[in-house]
Design a protein around this motif. Structure first.
Motif, PDB file in Angstrom:
ATOM      1  N   VAL A 131       3.011   6.811  19.235  1.00  0.00           N
ATOM      2  CA  VAL A 131       1.947   6.357  18.341  1.00  0.00           C
ATOM      3  C   VAL A 131       1.623   7.454  17.337  1.00  0.00           C
ATOM      4  O   VAL A 131       1.343   8.594  17.715  1.00  0.00           O
ATOM      5  N   PHE A 132       1.702   7.107  16.071  1.00  0.00           N
ATOM      6  CA  PHE A 132       1.326   8.015  14.988  1.00  0.00           C
ATOM      7  C   PHE A 132       0.027   7.499  14.384  1.00  0.00           C
ATOM      8  O   PHE A 132      -0.068   6.320  14.023  1.00  0.00           O
ATOM      9  N   LEU A 133      -0.996   8.361  14.314  1.00  0.00           N
ATOM     10  CA  LEU A 133      -2.282   7.957  13.747  1.00  0.00           C
ATOM     11  C   LEU A 133      -2.284   8.286  12.255  1.00  0.00           C
ATOM     12  O   LEU A 133      -2.362   9.450  11.861  1.00  0.00           O
ATOM     13  N   ASP A 134      -2.181   7.250  11.449  1.00  0.00           N
ATOM     14  CA  ASP A 134      -2.084   7.399   9.994  1.00  0.00           C
ATOM     15  C   ASP A 134      -3.480   7.497   9.389  1.00  0.00           C
ATOM     16  O   ASP A 134      -4.240   6.537   9.416  1.00  0.00           O
ATOM     17  N   SER A 135      -3.828   8.663   8.844  1.00  0.00           N
ATOM     18  CA  SER A 135      -5.163   8.840   8.253  1.00  0.00           C
ATOM     19  C   SER A 135      -5.148   8.642   6.740  1.00  0.00           C
ATOM     20  O   SER A 135      -6.145   8.850   6.072  1.00  0.00           O
ATOM     21  N   SER A 136      -4.001   8.206   6.200  1.00  0.00           N
ATOM     22  CA  SER A 136      -3.900   8.041   4.743  1.00  0.00           C
ATOM     23  C   SER A 136      -3.990   6.584   4.298  1.00  0.00           C
ATOM     24  O   SER A 136      -3.776   6.274   3.132  1.00  0.00           O
ATOM     25  N   ALA A 137      -4.305   5.687   5.243  1.00  0.00           N
ATOM     26  CA  ALA A 137      -4.267   4.258   4.928  1.00  0.00           C
ATOM     27  C   ALA A 137      -5.228   3.894   3.794  1.00  0.00           C
ATOM     28  O   ALA A 137      -6.326   4.442   3.700  1.00  0.00           O
ATOM     29  N   ASP A 138      -4.806   2.968   2.933  1.00  0.00           N
ATOM     30  CA  ASP A 138      -5.634   2.514   1.814  1.00  0.00           C
ATOM     31  C   ASP A 138      -6.954   1.920   2.282  1.00  0.00           C
ATOM     32  O   ASP A 138      -7.942   1.903   1.558  1.00  0.00           O
TER      33      ASP A 138
ATOM     34  N   CYS B  29       0.828  -1.207   0.000  1.00  0.00           N
ATOM     35  CA  CYS B  29       0.000   0.000   0.000  1.00  0.00           C
ATOM     36  C   CYS B  29       0.866   1.263   0.000  1.00  0.00           C
ATOM     37  O   CYS B  29       2.028   1.255   0.387  1.00  0.00           O
ATOM     38  N   THR B  30       0.250   2.337  -0.450  1.00  0.00           N
ATOM     39  CA  THR B  30       0.973   3.602  -0.577  1.00  0.00           C
ATOM     40  C   THR B  30       1.492   4.095   0.776  1.00  0.00           C
ATOM     41  O   THR B  30       2.609   4.598   0.879  1.00  0.00           O
ATOM     42  N   SER B  31       0.702   3.927   1.822  1.00  0.00           N
ATOM     43  CA  SER B  31       1.114   4.389   3.149  1.00  0.00           C
ATOM     44  C   SER B  31       2.358   3.643   3.629  1.00  0.00           C
ATOM     45  O   SER B  31       3.259   4.242   4.220  1.00  0.00           O
ATOM     46  N   CYS B  32       2.396   2.336   3.387  1.00  0.00           N
ATOM     47  CA  CYS B  32       3.550   1.558   3.841  1.00  0.00           C
ATOM     48  C   CYS B  32       4.824   1.968   3.100  1.00  0.00           C
ATOM     49  O   CYS B  32       5.910   1.920   3.657  1.00  0.00           O
TER      50      CYS B  32
END
Ligand SMILES: [Zn+2]
Ligand SMILES: [Zn+2]
Length: 144
Positions: free
Chosen positions: A66-73, A35-38
């Protein structure tokens, strides 16, 4: 249940962990995520993970940020645990899920041996150049 304990750390060594896995399945099963986020998260072509029960992971020194990733596929905000000092990536996994993805590269050397590729996800985002991994004939001197 008999367990085997694996250990790991971040690059700077301030954060370490122990991972208790069933002794009957001692070899990590790798899941590659394209995925793009990874890609952004790892700075690499994909992330290399092992899926573990969240309860099996114990922090033995330090506490990850902890980072909250809001761009996950997946479309869901995804907590990602990192070392706040050196930036190494430890985990990602949906809140409330009993299973999380542990970044395989953080395991100590001896526990990375014997790993087997189990699966790949978000393959629609897989980069074409990955087809040539392992087939390259050009090597860089002194970097074997
Ligand atoms: Zn660190
Ligand atoms: Zn991913």
């Amino acid at each position: 249940m008999a367990t085997k304990t694996l250990t790991g750390a971040c690059l700077c060594g301030k954060i370490t962990y122990a991972l208790d896995l069933p002794a009957s399945e001692p070899n990590p099963k790798l899941v590659l995520c394209h995925c793009t986020s990874c890609k952004r998260y790892t700075g690499s072509g994909f992330s290399t993970n092992i899926m573990i029960p969240k309860s099996a992971l114990r922090w033995t020194s330090g506490t990850p940020k902890v980072f909250l990733d809001s761009s996950a596929d997946s479309g869901n905000a995804l907590p990602r645990e990192i070392c706040g000092d050196c930036g190494s990536h430890f985990t990602s996994g949906p809140s409330g899920s009993p299973t999380i993805a542990l970044k395989w590269g953080t395991l100590d050397d001896e526990y990375r041996q014997g790993a087997e590729l189990w699966g790949e996800i978000y393959c629609k985002r897989k980069d074409a150049w990955l087809e040539s991994v392992g087939k390259g004939e050009v090597r860089m001197a002194g970097m074997s």
